[in-house]
Structure formats: C-alpha cells, structure tokens
Design an enzyme around this catalytic site. Structure first.
Site, PDB file in Angstrom:
ATOM      1  N   SER A 268       0.601  -1.114  -0.131  1.00 22.85           N
ATOM      2  CA  SER A 268      -0.100   0.325  -0.045  1.00 22.85           C
ATOM      3  C   SER A 268       0.536   0.977   0.386  1.00 22.85           C
ATOM      4  O   SER A 268       0.771   2.059   0.180  1.00 22.85           O
ATOM      5  CB  SER A 268      -1.088   0.434   1.359  1.00 22.85           C
ATOM      6  OG  SER A 268      -0.363   0.183   2.730  1.00 22.85           O
ATOM      7  N   THR A 269       1.559   1.353   0.819  1.00 22.12           N
ATOM      8  CA  THR A 269       2.401   2.449   0.446  1.00 22.12           C
ATOM      9  C   THR A 269       3.861   1.910  -0.006  1.00 22.12           C
ATOM     10  O   THR A 269       4.353   1.116  -0.009  1.00 22.12           O
ATOM     11  CB  THR A 269       3.217   3.232   2.426  1.00 22.12           C
ATOM     12  OG1 THR A 269       3.832   2.623   3.016  1.00 22.12           O
ATOM     13  CG2 THR A 269       1.192   3.425   2.349  1.00 22.12           C
TER      14      THR A 269
ATOM     15  N   TYR B 168       7.967   1.317  -1.170  1.00 25.97           N
ATOM     16  CA  TYR B 168       8.676   0.599  -1.969  1.00 25.97           C
ATOM     17  C   TYR B 168       7.778  -0.931  -2.517  1.00 25.97           C
ATOM     18  O   TYR B 168       7.154  -1.065  -4.011  1.00 25.97           O
ATOM     19  CB  TYR B 168       9.953  -0.340  -1.777  1.00 25.97           C
ATOM     20  CG  TYR B 168      10.671   0.369  -1.762  1.00 25.97           C
ATOM     21  CD1 TYR B 168      11.875   1.621  -3.080  1.00 25.97           C
ATOM     22  CD2 TYR B 168      11.548   1.037  -1.081  1.00 25.97           C
ATOM     23  CE1 TYR B 168      12.180   2.026  -2.975  1.00 25.97           C
ATOM     24  CE2 TYR B 168      13.157   1.254  -1.086  1.00 25.97           C
ATOM     25  CZ  TYR B 168      13.493   2.093  -2.492  1.00 25.97           C
ATOM     26  OH  TYR B 168      14.646   2.735  -2.725  1.00 25.97           O
TER      27      TYR B 168
ATOM     28  N   GLU C 260      -3.822  -1.338   7.069  1.00 23.15           N
ATOM     29  CA  GLU C 260      -4.787   0.558   6.389  1.00 23.15           C
ATOM     30  C   GLU C 260      -5.670   0.009   7.338  1.00 23.15           C
ATOM     31  O   GLU C 260      -7.064  -0.619   7.754  1.00 23.15           O
ATOM     32  CB  GLU C 260      -4.484   0.745   4.932  1.00 23.15           C
ATOM     33  CG  GLU C 260      -2.858   0.761   4.683  1.00 23.15           C
ATOM     34  CD  GLU C 260      -1.811   0.911   5.384  1.00 23.15           C
ATOM     35  OE1 GLU C 260      -2.464   2.436   5.913  1.00 23.15           O
ATOM     36  OE2 GLU C 260      -1.197   1.175   4.429  1.00 23.15           O
TER      37      GLU C 260
ATOM     38  N   ALA D 181      -0.813  -9.316   7.886  1.00 23.15           N
ATOM     39  CA  ALA D 181       0.143 -10.378   7.282  1.00 23.15           C
ATOM     40  C   ALA D 181       0.990 -11.254   8.052  1.00 23.15           C
ATOM     41  O   ALA D 181       1.284 -12.334   6.892  1.00 23.15           O
ATOM     42  CB  ALA D 181       0.467  -9.670   6.243  1.00 23.15           C
TER      43      ALA D 181
ATOM     44  N   TYR E 136      21.680   1.754  11.002  1.00 22.07           N
ATOM     45  CA  TYR E 136      21.003   0.593  10.402  1.00 22.07           C
ATOM     46  C   TYR E 136      22.116  -0.859  10.805  1.00 22.07           C
ATOM     47  O   TYR E 136      21.719  -1.929  11.134  1.00 22.07           O
ATOM     48  CB  TYR E 136      20.599   1.346   8.946  1.00 22.07           C
ATOM     49  CG  TYR E 136      19.674   0.800   8.246  1.00 22.07           C
ATOM     50  CD1 TYR E 136      18.383   1.727   8.400  1.00 22.07           C
ATOM     51  CD2 TYR E 136      19.697  -0.534   7.823  1.00 22.07           C
ATOM     52  CE1 TYR E 136      17.596   0.810   8.045  1.00 22.07           C
ATOM     53  CE2 TYR E 136      18.625  -1.058   7.297  1.00 22.07           C
ATOM     54  CZ  TYR E 136      17.319  -0.401   7.088  1.00 22.07           C
ATOM     55  OH  TYR E 136      17.002  -1.375   6.726  1.00 22.07           O
TER      56      TYR E 136
ATOM     57  N   LYS F 292      18.322  -7.721   8.855  1.00 22.99           N
ATOM     58  CA  LYS F 292      18.255  -7.547   7.564  1.00 22.99           C
ATOM     59  C   LYS F 292      19.524  -8.204   7.081  1.00 22.99           C
ATOM     60  O   LYS F 292      19.346  -8.964   5.889  1.00 22.99           O
ATOM     61  CB  LYS F 292      18.936  -6.453   7.132  1.00 22.99           C
ATOM     62  CG  LYS F 292      17.910  -5.248   7.010  1.00 22.99           C
ATOM     63  CD  LYS F 292      16.137  -5.352   6.477  1.00 22.99           C
ATOM     64  CE  LYS F 292      15.624  -4.177   6.659  1.00 22.99           C
ATOM     65  NZ  LYS F 292      14.568  -4.260   4.989  1.00 22.99           N
TER      66      LYS F 292
ATOM     67  N   THR G 261       9.944   6.939   3.417  1.00 21.86           N
ATOM     68  CA  THR G 261       8.711   6.544   3.344  1.00 21.86           C
ATOM     69  C   THR G 261       8.377   6.230   4.803  1.00 21.86           C
ATOM     70  O   THR G 261       8.991   7.131   5.594  1.00 21.86           O
ATOM     71  CB  THR G 261       9.505   4.907   3.108  1.00 21.86           C
ATOM     72  OG1 THR G 261      10.055   4.617   4.425  1.00 21.86           O
ATOM     73  CG2 THR G 261       9.576   5.041   1.738  1.00 21.86           C
TER      74      THR G 261
END
Length: 397
Positions: free
Chosen positions: A50-51, A53, A75, A112, A234, A243, A274
């Site tokens: 929905s947003t 990427y 959402e 999800a 990060y 990650k 984002t």
C-alpha cells in the site's frame, strides 16, 4: 471536508484522497512512459502493497508487465465522514486504474504476519489466479505476533555501544544530536523476529505447500545496506541484524524453489523517504543531504524509479546486477564514492543556520508530505473533498 496536513513527529495524521490518487497516477505514468518490462511476471502477490516500495512494486508489475496483482496490507479505513490512511487511499487509486486497464486487482486488509491472512491469501489465489509467478515481500512493522502467539517488538538501536547521531528535528528544522543506548540481546532478537526473514520464509513455504507457486516463480524481499554515515544505526545496529537474517533465510528459500526452477533474492534499494525511514533518527538529515547531492549529479531517484529499474534490469533483466552475496543491487548510485564523499563533507558542515542552504531539507519535507497525498502538483487543497473512499476489490478476512 477540506483536508490539510497535520504532522506529529515522523507521522502525518491526515491523508488526502485526491492527492494520494494523483501520486499513484504519477507513478503509473512513469512506468507506462518507460515501456514494457520484457519477460515480466503475470500473476503477482505483493505483501506490504500500500505504500513506498511495496506500492511501487505493485505498480511496476501491473503497468510495466501487465500483471494481475493481489495486494496484502494493514491499513485503516475511516468511519463514515472520517479520514482513511494514506495506504488505504493509495490502494483504492491503484485498483481503480488497474481495473480501468482490464487487470485483476484485489486486496486483502489484515495482519500479513498472521496464519489467518496467509490462509485467506492462498484461498484467493486458488480461486482467482490459479498460481502466481512473483512474490514481493515488503513488510515493515513495529511488532509481530508469531504463529505461537508471542508478540515481538522491533527496535532501532545500535549494538555494543551508545551512539550519538546528528539529525534534524523535522518539526523545528534545527540540527540536533541524539544519543541512542545499545540494544539488549532481547531487543536484538525481537527485531530479528519482526524484520528478519522468518515470516518471509513462512509465506513462501505456505504458498509452495499449497501448490500455488508457478514453475519459475520468483520472490524478493527489500533491504537497505547504506554506507558509513548510516551504518552505526542501520546495518551494524539491531535492524541490520534483521536484514542479515534475510540474507541467511534467502539461501534456504532459493534451495526450496529450485525444484520449481524458481529463485529467491534479497534486493538492495537506495534510501528514500518512506513512513518507515522517516522514523529513523539519522535519516531525515542524511536524506536531505543525499537529495541535494544526487539531484545536483542527476542521479536522484524515488521509489518508483528504483523498483521499475530493479524489475527491468535485474529481476527480469538478462544481466542482473548481483553482488558477491547474491543480492540484486539497485542502490549503487547512492553508494558512489563521489556521492558519499560529498554527503560526508556536508554532514560535517551542517548547522541550524545553513541547513536549508547546504541540504535539500525542503525537498525532504515535500517528499514526506507526498506520502500522505500533499504537495502534489495539480491538486486543489482548498477544495471540499469526500474522505470516504471504498476499495471495491477488498477481500474481507
């Protein structure tokens, strides 16, 4: 109602339905102007559609490849007369334009991470699509309830030592230093559970076991590596551990898809504005400086440019841009030494007095507001608009 932006910290609590639709249309126009992606997918599942990427991936699949798409997202639909979330408006707009083009475009609104949504998604694929040939995993969330009912929380912290970072107070437009204490092992483990590869693997295993993956099916999950300026918070921090877990899990997924002649890849994308990145303390300043440098060098890209390029050049390109770890790379322009050196030089010079001159903070703020349907050319923000927008192809849990 007349809708204006109301920003609290790194969230805009209002969203403009007409602006969100115009933003989606701009991204669709970019894809259609840049041509068909040869050999692209035809039936696509986007998780986190929905947003940012994820939305860009859905647009690239539908309008660059002519693909039917099923999108999963979480959402908020506004009650009668109330505002919905930006992702809701984006998804309604996407569906409108996809259906006009004669494409299948349905959506599932729910968690999800849950078994329930996985089951509903598989039922929908069996009923409507048969089998799918691409699964895009683009979920970013603060917490996750795992299949055993345990709630895990993700944390943005350094590992091993406290770190003091420069940043911008985006409300006041002043440069601030923020000290973040190191993550505990429990916080690191929680972040890996939320943002690592476990749920991606659960999705692919469930889809494979249900026999809804086509021969040659591909899957990709998005990641960010960054360079020295961002790595303490990060890549070398708690989120980086998550990650790195993607990099481990993808090897198993690749092996598991081999029988289908399929493939699984982590895709590395550049830093963009984002809703997720704006919450990272260092990123608004880094992005403001990065935008300044990359715009001057003519290499600036947003979500749609990045993902369309990823599809065309790597996911479905004859010579994919792979690194030594087997990741697909779309972030190389950001990591160019001339870009990083210029950003680092500005980083050491920036003050309250010159932040608007030596950075593109104005561009950052505009991009942030665009996420919520504001600052879009051609939209009349003084017009009275109906905040209630339905998603006709919404499948209820």
């Amino acid at each position: 109602m007349i809708i204006k932006p109301r920003v609290r910290g790194f969230i805009c609590v209002t969203a403009h339905p007409v602006g969100c639709e115009a933003n989606v249309k701009e991204q669709i126009d970019y894809v259609t102007q840049h041509g068909v992606i040869e050999g692209g997918p035809k039936k696509v599942l986007v998780l986190g559609a929905s947003t940012g990427y994820g939305l860009a991936a859905r647009i690239s699949a539908a309008f660059g490849c002519g693909a039917d798409t099923l999108g999963v997202f979480f959402e908020k639909e506004g009650e009668e007369g109330k505002l919905s979330s930006a992702g809701w408006y984006n998804s309604a707009a996407f569906e409108k334009f996809a259906v006009e083009k004669g494409l299948y475009a349905k959506s599932i609104n729910g968690d999800a991470f849950s078994d329930e949504i996985k089951r509903l998604t598989i039922e929908t694929i069996k009923k409507d699509l048969g089998k799918i040939d691409l699964v895009v995993y683009s979920l970013a969330a603060p917490r996750r309830t795992d299949p055993q009912g345990v709630v895990h929380t993700s944390t943005l912290k350094p590992i091993g030592k406290a770190v003091t970072l420069r940043g911008i107070n985006t409300d006041k437009g002043v440069v601030v230093d923020t000290t973040l204490e190191p993550a505990t092992q429990e916080e690191i483990d929680g972040t890996v559970k939320v943002m690592g590869g476990e749920d991606w693997q659960l999705w692919i295993d469930a889809l494979r076991d249900a026999d809804v993956l086509a021969e040659g099916a591909k899957t990709t999950a998005f990641t960010y590596l960054g360079e020295k300026l961002t790595q303490d918070i990060y890549w070398n921090g708690s989120i980086g551990e998550a990650k790195k877990d993607l990099d481990k899990k993808v090897l198993t997924l690749r092996d598991n898809l081999a029988a289908l002649k399929g493939d699984a890849r982590v895709s590395v994308l550049k830093a963009v504005v984002t809703q997720a990145s704006s919450a990272i303390p260092i990123m608004p300043l880094y992005l403001s400086l990065l935008f300044k440098v990359m715009k001057e060098q003519g290499t600036h890209e947003g979500c749609i440019e990045q993902v369309y390029g990823l599809f065309k050049d790597s996911l479905y390109g004859s010579e994919p841009k792979l690194d030594a770890d087997g990741r697909l790379r779309a972030d190389l322009a950001e990591l160019e030494p001339k870009v990083q050196d210029a950003v680092a030089a500005l980083w050491n010079q920036v003050t309250d007095d010159n932040v608007n001159e030596i950075s593109d903070f104005a561009g950052y703020k505009a991009e942030f507001l665009r996420l919520f349907g504001f600052e879009i050319d051609g939209v009349d923000y003084d017009a009275d608009v109906n905040p209630t927008v339905k998603i006709n192809g919404l499948i209820s849990a």
